[in-house]
Design a protein around this motif. Structure first.
Motif, short mmCIF file in Angstrom:
data_model
loop_
_atom_site.label_atom_id
_atom_site.label_comp_id
_atom_site.label_asym_id
_atom_site.label_seq_id
_atom_site.Cartn_x
_atom_site.Cartn_y
_atom_site.Cartn_z
N LEU A 78 -4.33 7.28 -3.47
CA LEU A 78 -3.62 8.00 -4.85
C LEU A 78 -2.53 6.51 -5.57
N LEU A 79 -2.33 5.60 -4.23
CA LEU A 79 -1.68 4.64 -5.20
C LEU A 79 -1.97 2.84 -4.27
N THR A 80 -1.62 1.74 -4.81
CA THR A 80 -1.01 0.80 -4.68
C THR A 80 -0.06 0.38 -4.06
N ARG A 81 0.43 -0.54 -3.42
CA ARG A 81 1.59 -1.25 -3.11
C ARG A 81 1.41 -2.58 -2.72
N ARG A 82 2.29 -3.65 -3.60
CA ARG A 82 1.76 -4.98 -3.32
C ARG A 82 3.08 -5.70 -3.80
N ARG A 83 3.49 -7.12 -2.94
CA ARG A 83 4.81 -7.83 -3.64
C ARG A 83 4.88 -7.88 -4.30
N ASN A 87 9.83 -11.70 -5.69
CA ASN A 87 11.28 -11.55 -4.35
C ASN A 87 10.36 -10.66 -3.83
N ARG A 88 9.84 -11.52 -3.20
CA ARG A 88 8.27 -11.37 -1.83
C ARG A 88 8.74 -10.42 -1.04
N ARG A 89 10.48 -9.55 -1.28
CA ARG A 89 10.58 -8.39 0.16
C ARG A 89 10.53 -6.99 -0.89
N VAL A 90 10.60 -7.34 -1.66
CA VAL A 90 10.27 -5.78 -2.76
C VAL A 90 8.83 -6.00 -2.74
N HIS A 91 8.70 -4.57 -2.44
CA HIS A 91 6.70 -4.15 -2.41
C HIS A 91 7.47 -3.44 -4.29
N LEU A 92 6.20 -3.34 -4.71
CA LEU A 92 5.85 -2.64 -6.24
C LEU A 92 4.94 -1.78 -6.40
N VAL A 93 4.69 -0.45 -6.66
CA VAL A 93 3.97 1.01 -6.57
C VAL A 93 3.22 0.80 -7.90
N GLU A 94 2.13 0.83 -7.88
CA GLU A 94 1.03 1.91 -8.80
C GLU A 94 0.37 2.92 -8.01
N LEU A 95 0.19 3.42 -9.18
CA LEU A 95 -1.36 4.25 -9.09
C LEU A 95 -2.26 3.95 -9.25
N THR A 96 -3.24 4.02 -7.96
CA THR A 96 -5.02 4.49 -8.93
C THR A 96 -5.33 5.21 -9.41
N GLU A 97 -7.03 4.73 -9.96
CA GLU A 97 -6.92 6.10 -10.77
C GLU A 97 -7.45 7.41 -9.89
N ALA A 98 -7.37 7.52 -8.79
CA ALA A 98 -7.19 8.90 -7.92
C ALA A 98 -5.78 9.86 -8.37
N GLY A 99 -4.81 8.07 -7.86
CA GLY A 99 -3.63 9.19 -8.05
C GLY A 99 -3.60 9.32 -9.58
#
Length: 142
Positions: A78-83, A87-99
């Motif tokens: 449903l989503l992806t997380r990437r650095r 700021n490499r300590r922070v994860h950015l969250v995005e929705l996928t197509e399924a999300g």
């Protein structure tokens, strides 16, 4: 009439809130989701590339609880997380197509539930109710 002839406002509000929350969660489950999934999808959708700390604050849960939900949602695709490259300590969250598809499904379920909840309540009464809730929140926040 004494104050004990009717339930205290807080008790009545608490019972009602619990019942409405349970019914809303049941509607989301029927649509294939849960309240935590809906709140997470809604928060990610409303803030592009949100980081996990911001998401936890928007949803009103602890970071560790959010991590648990994000792990499950990432496993479900449903989503992806990437650095964050800044700021490499922070994860950015995005929705996928399924999300995005799950968001739309749960959005429709939430709208149907809201319509059901509002039956018999004209807009003026709903506006007044919103004002009463605002006063109750202000009274407990001060």
């Amino acid at each position: 009439m004494t104050p004990f002839d009717r339930p205290p406002v807080g008790m009545n509000l608490g019972r009602t809130a619990k019942l409405v929350a349970q019914a809303f969660d049941a509607a989301l489950v029927e649509a294939g989701g849960t309240l935590p999934v809906w709140l997470t999808l809604l928060s990610v959708k409303s803030s592009k590339l949100a980081n996990q700390r911001e998401l936890a604050g928007m949803i009103g849960i602890q970071g560790a609880t959010l991590t648990h939900h994000l792990n499950a949602m990432e496993t479900q695709g449903l989503l992806t997380r990437r650095r964050d490259p800044v700021n490499r300590r922070v994860h950015l969250v995005e929705l996928t197509e399924a999300g995005e598809a799950m968001f739309e499904t749960l959005r429709k379920a939430a709208l149907v539930f809201d319509k059901r909840l509002r039956v018999g309540l004209p807009d003026e009464r709903l506006a007044e109710f919103a004002q009463v809730l605002a006063v109750l929140r202000a009274n407990v926040e001060s």
